[in-house]
Design an enzyme around this catalytic site. Structure first.
Site: not given
Ligand code: B16
Ligand code: MG
Length: 213
Positions: A9, A11, A46, A49, A116-118, A170
């Site tokens: 993972d 984040d 996880g 958005r 995350s898309k980022n 996590d």
């Molecule tokens: P974004 P992971 C997740 O990443 C985050 O845990 C979660 O809090 C977030 O809303 C999601 O990515 C989307 O992220 O807004 O940047 O597309 O934990 O799967 O790495």
């Molecule tokens: Mg995470």
């Protein structure tokens, strides 16, 4: 060896951006009249958005119009992008780089599995892109965690059977996604334990004896 690949993972496992997501939700929620409570953090980890926003609205019992929801999502990401702008190698979690290098030295494949898309932007900012054989993330999947797609997509690209993949997570949504993908999961937390994970670890290096057993 028990596993042929490890899927991380992003984040909260590789980088401290889980706290940035929460900060961005907290500030944007307040701007939309929502009193964000810190104890909601675990529920959002996880989720993608839109799902995170829907969960937040449910928890706060707040109704927003379609247009307001669009603005809320945009604002949260705008704040998040501002927060991650200055990211560099210093924010990588302790032991992550060394652990991944050790796995790769021993022929274990490595991937990122993030909703995350980022994710790509973050990996490039922290200079870790080259440490992974594949990055499965918000832009190349349709359904985020707790759906298993993000991990199954990684396994397919690594050409490793799910039963030979270990997921490091996590967040509870991620543990569920690993369960649904029929992959073992190591839940990484110093504060909590997951009853649904096969392993509960406090430091990332703890996956080495698990993988090499
Ligand atoms: P974004 P992971 C997740 O990443 C985050 O845990 C979660 O809090 C977030 O809303 C999601 O990515 C989307 O992220 O807004 O940047 O597309 O934990 O799967 O790495
Ligand atoms: Mg995470």
């Amino acid at each position: 060896m028990k596993y042929e690949a490890v899927i991380f993972d992003l984040d909260g496992v590789i980088v401290i951006t889980d706290s940035y997501h929460q900060k961005a939700w907290k500030i944007s929620a307040l701007e939309f009249g929502i009193d964000y409570k810190d104890e909601w953090e675990e529920e959002l980890k996880g989720l993608d958005r839109r799902e995170s926003m829907e969960r937040l609205l449910k928890l706060s019992e707040k109704l927003l119009s379609k247009e307001e929801k669009k603005k809320f999502l945009h604002r949260k990401n705008e704040l998040y992008l501002e927060l991650i702008e200055g990211l560099n190698e210093a924010v990588v979690m302790r032991g992550v780089k060394e652990t991944i290098i050790e796995l790769r030295k021993n022929g274990i494949k490595t991937a990122v599995g993030s909703t995350s898309k980022n994710a790509m932007r973050i990996l490039s900012l922290i200079g870790l892109t080259d440490l992974f054989d594949y990055v499965s993330y918000g832009e190349n999947i349709k359904k985020g965690k707790p759906e298993p797609e993000v991990f199954l997509n990684a396994a397919a690209h690594l050409k490793v059977s799910p039963s030979k993949c270990l997921v490091v997570e996590d967040g509870e949504a991620g543990v569920k996604a690993a369960n649904r993908a029929h992959m073992d999961c190591a839940y990484l937390s110093k504060k909590r334990r997951s009853p649904y994970a096969q392993y509960n670890i406090e430091i990332i290096e703890a996956i080495l004896p698990i993988v090499f057993s």
